[in-house]
Design a protein around this motif. Structure first.
Motif, PDB file in Angstrom:
ATOM      1  N   THR A  44       0.834  -1.211   0.000  1.00 34.83           N
ATOM      2  CA  THR A  44       0.000   0.000   0.000  1.00 34.83           C
ATOM      3  C   THR A  44       0.870   1.262   0.000  1.00 34.83           C
ATOM      4  O   THR A  44       0.529   2.247  -0.675  1.00 34.83           O
ATOM      5  CB  THR A  44      -0.981  -0.028   1.192  1.00 34.83           C
ATOM      6  N   SER A  62      -5.737   1.380   1.713  1.00 37.93           N
ATOM      7  CA  SER A  62      -5.944   0.068   1.127  1.00 37.93           C
ATOM      8  C   SER A  62      -7.421  -0.210   0.852  1.00 37.93           C
ATOM      9  O   SER A  62      -8.262  -0.008   1.722  1.00 37.93           O
ATOM     10  CB  SER A  62      -5.383  -0.998   2.062  1.00 37.93           C
ATOM     11  N   ASP A  81      -7.313  -4.522  -4.416  1.00 40.26           N
ATOM     12  CA  ASP A  81      -6.735  -5.389  -3.397  1.00 40.26           C
ATOM     13  C   ASP A  81      -7.554  -6.677  -3.416  1.00 40.26           C
ATOM     14  O   ASP A  81      -8.746  -6.672  -3.093  1.00 40.26           O
ATOM     15  CB  ASP A  81      -6.807  -4.710  -2.023  1.00 40.26           C
ATOM     16  N   GLU A 108      -2.983  -5.269  -5.413  1.00 35.80           N
ATOM     17  CA  GLU A 108      -2.323  -5.921  -4.281  1.00 35.80           C
ATOM     18  C   GLU A 108      -2.813  -7.371  -4.217  1.00 35.80           C
ATOM     19  O   GLU A 108      -3.948  -7.656  -4.544  1.00 35.80           O
ATOM     20  CB  GLU A 108      -2.649  -5.200  -2.966  1.00 35.80           C
TER      21      GLU A 108
HETATM   22 MG    MG Z   1      -2.040  -3.266   1.621  1.00 33.22          MG
END
Ligand code: MG
Ligand code: ADP
Length: 159
Positions: A44, A62, A81, A108
């Motif tokens: 992040t 995030s 993410d 991510e």
């Molecule tokens: Mg993260």
């Protein structure tokens, strides 16, 4: 397929953000960054720098529960993410197809859904080497954009 890689050690949170900023400054429309690394390795923080480099001044956090955050910019940033994503279908429900084209995309936990990552992606593997040391290993294939991978090689060789 030929893979290329570049490695360096980030010694601080700031350095990881700085590398993100460097990537953002050299980014072109369509860039896809796949981030892979355990919790707390700096994924992040990298994206926070990436947003800065793209000239985006919003606070970047995030998207763990929202799966995606979208930031408007000259080149927009889509921050995914996959950590809490159960199935690929759920991603299509929040508009993956519209969002996976154009702008800069960063994901991510990209290794959780390898089938979603395009051939042109640049992979960044982050691993913990100490309290503030993180190994940053960048790997890309033939389809990755040349201009930026050349810059990454230069960056890694002098850090
Ligand atoms: Mg993260
Ligand atoms: N070299 C480094 N690069 C990135 N983060 C670092 C570094 N050294 C220590 N940290 C710390 O590690 C944590 C990384 O958090 P975060 O970026 O949220 O990781 P992730 O998204 O991978 O879970 C932060 O608490 C940050 O301060």
């Amino acid at each position: 397929m030929k893979n290329n890689e570049a490695v360096f050690i980030s010694t601080s949170e700031e350095m990881t953000m700085e590398f993100g900023r460097f990537i953002g400054e050299h980014a072109e429309n369509g860039l896809f960054i796949a981030l892979i690394g355990d919790l707390g390795t700096g994924k992040t923080h990298f994206v926070q720098g990436l947003a800065k480099g793209l000239g985006i001044n919003d606070v970047v956090s995030s998207p763990t529960f929202t799966i995606m955050n979208y930031y408007e910019g000259e080149i927009p940033l889509k921050h995914f993410d996959f950590y809490r994503l159960d199935t690929e279908e759920n991603l299509y429900n929040i508009g993956w197809e519209e969002y996976s084209e154009g702008g800069v995309t960063v994901a991510e936990w990209a290794d959780m859904f390898p089938g979603l990552i395009p051939e042109r992606a640049i992979y960044i593997y982050l691993s913990n080497k100490g309290t503030t040391e993180r190994e940053v290993k960048v790997i890309w294939g033939e389809e990755a954009p040349d201009a930026i991978t050349k810059e990454i090689e230069k960056y890694a060789s002098c850090h």
